[in-house]
Design a protein around this motif. Structure first.
Motif, PDB file in Angstrom:
ATOM      1  N   LEU A   1       0.842  -1.192   0.000  1.00 11.40           N
ATOM      2  CA  LEU A   1       0.000   0.000   0.000  1.00 11.40           C
ATOM      3  C   LEU A   1       0.880   1.245   0.000  1.00 11.40           C
ATOM      4  N   GLY A   2       1.987   1.219   0.716  1.00  9.02           N
ATOM      5  CA  GLY A   2       2.875   2.361   0.840  1.00  9.02           C
ATOM      6  C   GLY A   2       3.780   2.534  -0.363  1.00  9.02           C
ATOM      7  N   SER A   3       4.667   3.530  -0.274  1.00  9.68           N
ATOM      8  CA  SER A   3       5.588   3.868  -1.343  1.00  9.68           C
ATOM      9  C   SER A   3       7.004   3.447  -0.979  1.00  9.68           C
ATOM     10  N   VAL A   4       7.732   2.952  -1.971  1.00 11.97           N
ATOM     11  CA  VAL A   4       9.128   2.576  -1.797  1.00 11.97           C
ATOM     12  C   VAL A   4      10.049   3.770  -2.060  1.00 11.97           C
ATOM     13  N   THR A   5       9.507   4.834  -2.653  1.00 10.63           N
ATOM     14  CA  THR A   5      10.287   6.047  -2.912  1.00 10.63           C
ATOM     15  C   THR A   5       9.694   7.227  -2.154  1.00 10.63           C
ATOM     16  N   VAL A   6      10.517   8.258  -1.999  1.00  9.17           N
ATOM     17  CA  VAL A   6      10.072   9.488  -1.353  1.00  9.17           C
ATOM     18  C   VAL A   6       9.158  10.227  -2.330  1.00  9.17           C
TER      19      VAL A   6
ATOM     20  N   GLY B   1       9.366  10.892  -6.412  1.00  2.26           N
ATOM     21  CA  GLY B   1      10.725  11.114  -6.867  1.00  2.26           C
ATOM     22  C   GLY B   1      11.491   9.823  -7.032  1.00  2.26           C
ATOM     23  N   PRO B   2      12.751   9.924  -7.433  1.00  2.00           N
ATOM     24  CA  PRO B   2      13.555   8.724  -7.696  1.00  2.00           C
ATOM     25  C   PRO B   2      14.203   8.132  -6.458  1.00  2.00           C
ATOM     26  N   TRP B   3      14.143   8.818  -5.323  1.00  2.00           N
ATOM     27  CA  TRP B   3      14.927   8.427  -4.154  1.00  2.00           C
ATOM     28  C   TRP B   3      14.240   7.298  -3.390  1.00  2.00           C
ATOM     29  N   PHE B   4      14.974   6.250  -3.115  1.00  2.00           N
ATOM     30  CA  PHE B   4      14.442   5.107  -2.377  1.00  2.00           C
ATOM     31  C   PHE B   4      14.612   5.325  -0.880  1.00  2.00           C
ATOM     32  N   TRP B   5      13.549   5.037  -0.132  1.00  2.00           N
ATOM     33  CA  TRP B   5      13.632   5.134   1.325  1.00  2.00           C
ATOM     34  C   TRP B   5      14.760   4.271   1.882  1.00  2.00           C
TER      35      TRP B   5
ATOM     36  N   THR C   1      11.066 -11.420  13.062  1.00  2.00           N
ATOM     37  CA  THR C   1      10.492 -10.225  13.693  1.00  2.00           C
ATOM     38  C   THR C   1      11.383  -9.013  13.456  1.00  2.00           C
ATOM     39  N   VAL C   2      12.679  -9.169  13.684  1.00  2.00           N
ATOM     40  CA  VAL C   2      13.614  -8.061  13.495  1.00  2.00           C
ATOM     41  C   VAL C   2      13.695  -7.654  12.022  1.00  2.00           C
ATOM     42  N   ALA C   3      13.589  -8.625  11.117  1.00  2.00           N
ATOM     43  CA  ALA C   3      13.669  -8.313   9.687  1.00  2.00           C
ATOM     44  C   ALA C   3      12.555  -7.374   9.242  1.00  2.00           C
ATOM     45  N   HIS C   4      11.424  -7.390   9.955  1.00  2.00           N
ATOM     46  CA  HIS C   4      10.348  -6.453   9.622  1.00  2.00           C
ATOM     47  C   HIS C   4      10.808  -4.999   9.734  1.00  2.00           C
ATOM     48  N   ASP C   5      11.846  -4.734  10.533  1.00  2.00           N
ATOM     49  CA  ASP C   5      12.391  -3.377  10.583  1.00  2.00           C
ATOM     50  C   ASP C   5      12.846  -2.929   9.203  1.00  2.00           C
ATOM     51  N   GLY C   6      13.400  -3.856   8.427  1.00  2.00           N
ATOM     52  CA  GLY C   6      13.833  -3.528   7.078  1.00  2.00           C
ATOM     53  C   GLY C   6      12.681  -3.144   6.185  1.00  2.00           C
ATOM     54  N   MET C   7      11.534  -3.782   6.391  1.00  2.00           N
ATOM     55  CA  MET C   7      10.350  -3.427   5.618  1.00  2.00           C
ATOM     56  C   MET C   7       9.906  -2.000   5.944  1.00  2.00           C
ATOM     57  N   ALA C   8       9.948  -1.660   7.232  1.00  2.00           N
ATOM     58  CA  ALA C   8       9.545  -0.319   7.642  1.00  2.00           C
ATOM     59  C   ALA C   8      10.520   0.749   7.158  1.00  2.00           C
ATOM     60  N   ARG C   9      11.793   0.392   7.004  1.00  2.00           N
ATOM     61  CA  ARG C   9      12.778   1.338   6.480  1.00  2.00           C
ATOM     62  C   ARG C   9      12.564   1.611   4.999  1.00  2.00           C
ATOM     63  N   ALA C  10      12.019   0.635   4.262  1.00  2.00           N
ATOM     64  CA  ALA C  10      11.976   0.701   2.801  1.00  2.00           C
ATOM     65  C   ALA C  10      10.614   1.064   2.235  1.00  2.00           C
ATOM     66  N   ILE C  11       9.537   0.941   3.036  1.00  2.00           N
ATOM     67  CA  ILE C  11       8.174   1.204   2.555  1.00  2.00           C
ATOM     68  C   ILE C  11       7.491   2.134   3.546  1.00  2.00           C
ATOM     69  N   VAL C  12       6.945   3.237   3.052  1.00  2.00           N
ATOM     70  CA  VAL C  12       6.261   4.204   3.922  1.00  2.00           C
ATOM     71  C   VAL C  12       4.869   4.479   3.375  1.00  2.00           C
ATOM     72  N   PRO C  13       3.808   4.189   4.174  1.00  2.27           N
ATOM     73  CA  PRO C  13       3.826   3.458   5.441  1.00  2.27           C
ATOM     74  C   PRO C  13       3.867   1.948   5.187  1.00  2.27           C
ATOM     75  N   SER C  14       4.232   1.197   6.202  1.00  4.75           N
ATOM     76  CA  SER C  14       4.218  -0.259   6.118  1.00  4.75           C
ATOM     77  C   SER C  14       3.416  -0.819   7.282  1.00  4.75           C
ATOM     78  N   HIS C  15       3.138  -2.128   7.236  1.00  4.21           N
ATOM     79  CA  HIS C  15       2.428  -2.826   8.317  1.00  4.21           C
ATOM     80  C   HIS C  15       1.076  -2.184   8.619  1.00  4.21           C
ATOM     81  N   THR C  16       0.379  -1.768   7.567  1.00  2.98           N
ATOM     82  CA  THR C  16      -0.923  -1.124   7.760  1.00  2.98           C
ATOM     83  C   THR C  16      -2.016  -2.184   7.924  1.00  2.98           C
ATOM     84  N   PRO C  17      -3.221  -1.780   8.341  1.00  9.49           N
ATOM     85  CA  PRO C  17      -4.326  -2.738   8.420  1.00  9.49           C
ATOM     86  C   PRO C  17      -4.708  -3.315   7.067  1.00  9.49           C
TER      87      PRO C  17
END
Length: 326
Positions: free
Chosen positions: A184-189, A192-196, A252-268
């Motif tokens: 659902l979220g975006s992998v870029t800012v 633009g071309p910039w990746f989170w 569980t810890v790897a999910h941090d990587g998902m949150a770093r790369a997709i904004v927003p992540s882990h949504t309903p």
């Protein structure tokens, strides 16, 4: 920490990956298989998951290893891919022994790609055949971008895709990630071309663009998909010997990587999920702190690579990142 030689999850020795996809269907399946059964854990953090056999992966369950994992498009229909993978493994004599019988253990997860413009009017589900084809094509090298489970994936603004990355730690342990990005979220800012994920990039693997000088502040994103239409599903892997409990923590810890790369992540609206597997080749003093950090970094990089390498295509519901920025 440095890239493995392929920068793929198959830099973890003993793992192979295969893809099968259908351009008319705009969907596909990706299978990760071990040369030997693998210890496995899982962590689900999204609100709309679709899974098969994940209850078996709890640390207190009797089954201690899996033969393969699959990631699939097709929403709940894609869970049928596991049937094809099981059939292929059974023909190879693989599976959990119960007396004279063998039952292949094949957990999996699905993403929603039913509204991406592909042909969905099948009379019989195509996913068992795609699952078996993916298993039978498995090898150390495989396509990423518009391939396998990520073939018809979408994000907030760009085509999604299949991504992978690896890292070799100073200890010599290898960690890798494999992901189908349908967020659902975006992998870029913004657009633009910039990746989170830019702060964790290694050797310009998704363009070396860094981040913009300023971020949009106070943004309250509106969901671009409805509940059940989005999911990022992933596998992280290591050759370090780990049991199911330790792998559950690693997932569980790897999910941090998902949150770093997709904004927003882990949504309903997402069914975000991470499997973690160990081939157990490297024994001795393995550091769970370092492994968890490496898994999160690899997953963030793999997510960016999925979108960076997605190919433009006629009839696609979204533009590819590379069609605008390369």
């Amino acid at each position: 920490m440095r890239q493995g030689p392929r920068n793929l999850i198959t830099d973890v020795a003993g793992l192979r990956v295969g893809n099968a996809d259908d351009a008319g269907l705009r969907s596909g399946v990706t299978v990760l298989v071990g040369d030997l059964p693998m210890a496995c854990g899982v962590q689900v953090m999204g609100g709309a998951p679709g899974t098969r056999e994940t209850d078996l992966l709890a640390p207190d369950r009797i089954v201690q290893a899996v033969d393969a994992l699959f990631l699939s498009g097709g929403s709940a229909f894609g869970l049928d891919a596991g049937t094809g993978v099981m059939a292929g493994l059974r023909a190879q004599g693989r599976g959990f022994a119960v007396g004279d019988a063998r039952v292949p253990i094949v957990p999996g997860a699905i993403l929603f790609d039913l509204l991406n413009g592909g042909r969905k009017d099948w009379a019989d589900s195509p996913y068992p055949d795609l699952g078996r084809q993916a298993l039978e094509s498995a090898g150390p090298d495989f396509a990423i971008g518009t391939a396998g489970a990520g073939y018809g994936a979408m994000t907030a603004n760009w085509k999604g895709g299949l991504g992978s990355a690896s890292a070799v730690l100073d200890s010599g342990v290898t960690v890798g990630a494999l992901v189908a990005v349908n967020a659902l979220g975006s992998v870029t800012v913004d657009d633009g071309p910039w990746f989170w994920a830019a702060p964790w990039e290694i050797e310009g693997e998704f363009g070396g663009l860094g981040l913009p000088g300023a971020f949009p502040a106070g943004t309250e994103p509106a969901p671009g998909k409805r509940q059940g239409e989005a999911t990022t599903i992933a596998i992280v892997a290591t050759d370090a010997a780990m049991d199911k409990a330790a792998l559950t923590r690693m997932a569980t810890v790897a999910h941090d990587g998902m949150a770093r790369a997709i904004v927003p992540s882990h949504t309903p609206f997402d069914g975000d999920l991470v499997f973690a597997v160990s081939t157990g080749i490297v024994t001795g003093d393995t550091d769970p702190f370092a492994l968890g950090h490496a898994a999160a970094c690899c997953l963030a990089r793999a997510i960016a690579r999925a979108v960076y390498l997605a190919e433009p295509g006629s009839g696609a519901a979204q533009p590819a990142w590379r069609s605008r920025w390369t």
